[in-house]
Design an enzyme around this catalytic site. Structure first.
Site, mmCIF file in Angstrom:
data_model
loop_
_atom_site.group_PDB
_atom_site.id
_atom_site.type_symbol
_atom_site.label_atom_id
_atom_site.label_comp_id
_atom_site.label_asym_id
_atom_site.label_seq_id
_atom_site.Cartn_x
_atom_site.Cartn_y
_atom_site.Cartn_z
ATOM 1 N N LYS A 178 32.159 38.067 49.376
ATOM 2 C CA LYS A 178 30.999 38.669 50.036
ATOM 3 C C LYS A 178 29.880 37.650 50.156
ATOM 4 C CE LYS A 178 32.385 43.250 48.664
ATOM 5 N NZ LYS A 178 32.403 44.294 47.652
ATOM 6 N N GLN A 231 29.047 46.235 42.623
ATOM 7 C CA GLN A 231 30.503 46.101 42.721
ATOM 8 C C GLN A 231 31.194 47.104 41.795
ATOM 9 O OE1 GLN A 231 32.207 44.010 44.914
ATOM 10 N NE2 GLN A 231 33.968 45.180 44.201
ATOM 11 N N ASP A 245 26.567 50.050 51.280
ATOM 12 C CA ASP A 245 27.940 50.513 51.052
ATOM 13 C C ASP A 245 28.155 51.904 51.663
ATOM 14 O OD1 ASP A 245 29.802 48.846 49.913
ATOM 15 O OD2 ASP A 245 29.107 49.164 47.854
#
Ligand code: NDP
Length: 292
Positions: free
Chosen positions: A52, A96, A119
């Site tokens: 990422k 995460q 997200d």
């Protein structure tokens, strides 16, 4: 002839489209920023986080990875999220998953400000998605929608069978596909571990989306001729012929199922690349929203 649906050209097209948007933001004195919070040292999570931040670097998105030890307490994690919520350098925040045992993913998801929730997991954004209101969409399902568009796969009127009902893949995927819109409009069946006779369902699929996290669980006899298969699974399995003794595979028995499928995504090289591209897109959008 089976068509292999690679993620790379689609992800590249998405990222190419972002370049001019990022340049526009830069002209207005803004650099999109993404904060990635990693708690603990789960090896797969470390790889995802690295990928990422590489993608951010490639596009000129400012990114910072904040690492917290695996024994971090919930209150400390919450405080860090509050800090990032208030930090104007970051337009997007990603924590995460999975988190180490003892930490609440549910609490984390609610703690991130909806406007920084790139997200797309915050209940506010999930609610908007379900109602068809523009919002940050969860990256993997949004990436699959983008792949279908790129490869001219039209789910409208088709029966899509999804195996897996997680909050990050299966459920949002079902929601996006059943929206009343020309690019969705599918008839959706959502399967899970309590589904009786899974094969009877998968055999009815025009489009089959496998997101169970079970290596090779979708076998040849579970699909019909001409099916389109989207394999979301990312599983590491032993492979004595591989350099490190393991290899990645999906939830689909690729070699056999691909003989019957009209089109199929590979693992690796399929959906995974899209997830990161859509994260970049959401981050740019979050920065653009700051100027509205
Ligand atoms: P979860 O473990 O959260 O969910 C798995 C889902 O699959 C559950 O709903 C479970 O049912 C269902 N399931 C598991 N086994 C079976 C079975 N034998 N029959 C029917 N249903 C089953 O996983 P995620 O959704 O987070 O991830 C799924 C896979 O996708 C994983 O391999 C993950 O690594 C991968 N992934 C890949 C991404 C990418 O970018 N390519 C992004 C995110 C995930 P139940 O609810 O009943 O337990």
């Amino acid at each position: 002839m089976t068509k292999i649906l690679y993620g790379k050209p689609v992800a590249e097209a998405v990222k190419e489209g972002l370049k001019s948007r990022i340049a526009d933001l830069n002209d207005k004195g803004l650099q999109p920023g993404l904060a990635v919070l990693l708690v603990g040292e789960d090896p797969a999570s470390c790889v995802y986080v690295r990928n990422k931040s590489r993608a951010c670097e490639e596009l000129g998105i400012f990114s910072e990875t904040i690492r917290l030890p695996r024994d971090t307490e919930q209150s400390r994690l919450n405080a860090k999220i509050d800090e990032l919520n208030a930090d104007p350098r970051f337009h997007g925040i990603l924590v995460q998953m999975p988190l180490p045992k003892g930490l609440s993913e549910r609490e984390v998801v609610r703690r991130i400000l909806p406007e920084k929730d790139v997200d797309g997991f915050h209940p506010f954004n999930v609610g908007s998605m379900v109602q068809g209101i523009p919002t940050f969409l969860p990256c993997t399902p949004a990436g699959i929608m983008k792949m279908m568009e790129y490869y001219d796969i039209r789910p409208a009127g088709k029966h899509v069978v999804i195996v897996g009902r997680s909050n990050i893949v299966g459920k949002p995927m079902a929601n996006l596909l059943c929206q009343k819109s020309p690019r969705a409009n599918a008839t959706v069946t959502l399967c899970h571990t309590a589904t009786e006779n899974l094969q009877a369902h998968t055999l009815q699929a025009d489009i089959l989306i496998a997101a169970a996290g079970m290596p090779g669980m979708i076998r040849e006899e579970m699909v019909r001729e001409g099916v389109i298969v989207i394999d979301v699974g990312v599983n590491r399995i032993p492979d004595p012929t591989a350099k490190n003794g393991t290899r990645l595979c999906g939830d689909v028995d690729f070699d056999r199922v691909s003989c019957k499928a009209a089109a199929i995504t590979p693992v690796p090289g399929g959906v995974g690349l899209m997830t990161i591209a859509m994260l970049m897109q959401n981050t740019v959008e979050a920065a653009e929203n700051c100027l509205k």
